[in-house]
Design an enzyme around this catalytic site. Structure first.
Site, PDB file in Angstrom:
ATOM      1  N   ARG A   1      53.865 -66.700 -14.789  1.00 46.39           N
ATOM      2  CA  ARG A   1      54.783 -67.841 -14.717  1.00 46.39           C
ATOM      3  C   ARG A   1      56.219 -67.391 -14.472  1.00 46.39           C
ATOM      4  NH1 ARG A   1      53.012 -69.748 -20.570  1.00 46.39           N
ATOM      5  NH2 ARG A   1      51.124 -68.801 -19.727  1.00 46.39           N
TER       6      ARG A   1
ATOM      7  N   LYS B   1      46.823 -55.855 -22.745  1.00 49.30           N
ATOM      8  CA  LYS B   1      45.535 -56.510 -22.925  1.00 49.30           C
ATOM      9  C   LYS B   1      44.593 -55.559 -23.656  1.00 49.30           C
ATOM     10  CE  LYS B   1      46.007 -59.110 -18.591  1.00 49.30           C
ATOM     11  NZ  LYS B   1      46.045 -60.472 -19.148  1.00 49.30           N
TER      12      LYS B   1
END
Length: 587
Positions: free
Chosen positions: A445, A368
């Site tokens: 996920r 990030k």
């Protein structure tokens, strides 16, 4: 403090051995079997994240003796959650004695006649005993009953030392409005150092009888959550002095007292969830999250059991998707499974709550970076697991009958190292499906994939998963609304009804099957991310691949409402709705 048992595989390479100081003097070693693999069991008393529920000197000593040496040597302080006594009373507001009489008023309630006197009967009565000073002061202060407006006056003439008017806006009929009223009154009580408060609505007679219980509950919840401040990581903190709250005009008797007790139980769980999310990643590692889960099981051992799986045991269950995410971190993964079974009677419904449990998310090799990446806030990437474990705590207290609930969290960190998952790697989930990882920052996920397969294998009929899954959902719905994805209209109706009672905002989003085209891989069954467009939808479609078609399933993306940016603090979002939903599935 009760001792619990956690299974650890004997393979030294699969876990980090805790230091000697991590175990109590009564630690014992004994061998057993986990499936076909030998395991080493350590019996030890688990230290909570902090001694926030009391326990006296012995409890604090235990917490100290079991404390780990964290990065930066940070340990949460021992902070007791405020204990407020709530009562529903039928008392004349003029006669009530205490520190503050707080009156919730709408804009309509503030209407005045030609002589600038209140038309509302309760306000008119108060004003008469105050010599007209209440109406006069409200006019001078331009108080009109708007939401977020308040005025507090110290005037002679009433049993209370102070009287306060708190605005509800144009009208007040929702749980959220009354919870906000409770929070506003809590702020007033803190400012005035009040220990005794009474709360009354200027137009309580306009509330339908069937809504009065929930109204009282919402006010009580808001008061508890408003008075609480998470000061565990501050060197100095002030203790709130509020001790008792009387709720007037909404009825009395066992039913409303029971509902107030329910509000206390759920609020305590919300505070617990907030504390989990607020805790920094150098304190709340996967093993500590697992310990917190195990502590819930030991506290409510009559109805909740705990199974904590380490990396080797997850490997036996072929959880390659989850383990791929965890591979880079020096802090090993811990797969958490709590199971609630009612104390007696038959089980008529089996449910599972699955929470994303990334205690820190660096993004992995797709790290990030740049403005808005919020890497400094990625401790909240376990907000889904906080909702699930908070719900477990409340369910353990309430003990609903007729329902079995599985609380499941695949806890780990998403870090960067030579052992970490790379972009382009292919991982295999526990249902045999293969996933080409085209973005290591779409890791949640991947952990949920194996958690959902595991949940289905428990024989449940309904699953709700919660995750801080996508920034796309925040872009779509903003910071206060969670996105809901489900192919089941029946399940949607159940959860939305629970959310309305709980005062949490959900919005149903489409599961557009045609978008799955963007998730296809040339070398595996699927990729883990599609394009930027419809990112929250494709994430939900990905999760759907790991749910048995016979199971009703819902995905809640709470990336927005998990965090209150204004307060720079966690919200505990989802816990109230989950508890209400479970109770509605109980007999």
């Amino acid at each position: 403090m009760s001792a619990i048992v956690v299974s650890l595989a004997t393979s030294i390479s699969s876990f980090l051995v805790p230091s000697a100081s991590s175990f109590s003097s009564s630690s014992s070693l004994f061998f057993s079997k986990f499936r076909s693999a030998p395991v080493l069991r350590f019996s030890f008393a688990v230290a909570p994240l902090c001694c926030r529920r009391g326990g006296g000197a012995a409890g604090k000593l235990m917490a100290h003796s079991l404390a780990r040496a964290t990065l930066g040597l940070t340990q949460p302080a021992n902070v007791d959650v405020p204990k407020i006594s709530f009562s529903a009373k039928d008392v004349d507001v003029v006669e009530w004695k205490g520190d503050i009489l707080a009156v919730g008023v709408t804009e309509k309630d503030m209407a005045k006649d030609e002589s600038t006197k209140f038309e509302n009967s309760l306000l008119k009565k108060l004003d008469a005993h105050l010599g007209g000073l209440l109406s006069e002061a409200s006019s001078e202060e331009d108080f009109a009953g708007k939401a977020s407006q308040s005025i507090v006056l110290r005037l002679p003439g009433l049993g209370s030392k102070r009287v306060g008017l708190v605005g509800l806006g144009q009208s007040a009929s929702t749980t959220l409005a009354f919870r906000n009223l409770g929070e506003a009154i809590a702020a007033i009580a803190k400012s005035a150092h009040a220990s005794d408060v009474a709360i009354v609505l200027a137009s309580s007679e306009s509330i339908p009888n069937e809504s009065k219980l929930n109204t009282a509950s919402a006010i009580a919840s808001g008061t508890v959550l408003g008075i609480y401040e998470d000061n565990r990581y501050k060197s100095e903190s002030k203790k709130p002095v509020l001790k008792s709250v009387d709720i007037l005009g909404l009825g009395t008797g066992p039913e409303i007292e029971k509902r107030l007790k329910y509000a206390e139980d759920v609020s305590s769980a919300v505070i617990f969830g907030r504390e989990l999310v607020n805790s920094p990643a150098n304190v709340l590692t996967p093993v500590v999250l697992a310990e917190e889960a195990s502590k819930i099981a030991s506290t409510y051992s009559d109805v909740i059991s705990a199974t904590i799986l380490n990396a080797e045991q997850c490997k036996e269950l072929k959880m390659g998707s989850y383990l791929g995410v965890a591979a880079a971190s020096a802090n090993p993964p811990h797969f958490i499974h709590l199971c609630y079974k009612p104390p007696s009677g038959p089980v008529k419904a089996k449910l599972a709550l699955v929470g994303k449990g990334l205690t820190f998310d660096s993004g992995g090799y797709n790290i990030k970076t740049g403005p808005g990446c919020s890497i400094e806030l990625m401790k909240f990437d376990m907000g889904g697991s906080a909702a699930v474990l908070g719900a477990a705590k409340a369910i353990g207290q309430i003990k609903p009958r007729g329902v079995e609930v599985h609380f499941i969290v695949a806890a780990c960190e998403n870090m960067i190292s030579g052992t970490g998952m790379r972009p382009g790697d292919i991982v295999t989930a526990s249902n045999g499906k293969t996933i080409e990882v085209n973005n290591t920052d779409a890791e949640g996920r991947l952990t949920l994939a194996d958690a959902l397969v595991y949940a289905c294998n428990q024989g449940v009929e309904k699953i709700v998963d919660l995750a801080t899954l996508t920034g796309a959902c925040v872009v779509a719905l903003g910071p206060s609304i969670a996105g809901v994805f489900t192919p089941s209209d029946d399940l949607a109706n159940e959860v939305f009804t629970a959310a309305e009672v709980s005062g949490e905002k959900l919005w149903r989003m489409p599961l557009e099957e045609s978008y799955w085209e963007s998730m296809k891989s040339g070398v595996a069954d699927m990729v883990n991310t599609g394009g930027r467009q419809g990112g929250a939808i494709t994430a939900a479609l990905f999760l759907k691949q790991f749910v048995d078609e016979k199971v009703q399933w819902m995905h809640i993306d709470l990336a927005g409402p998990v965090w209150n940016e204004k307060k720079r603090s966690a919200t505990g979002f989802g816990i109230s709705t989950l508890v209400e939903w479970v109770l509605r599935n109980s007999s």
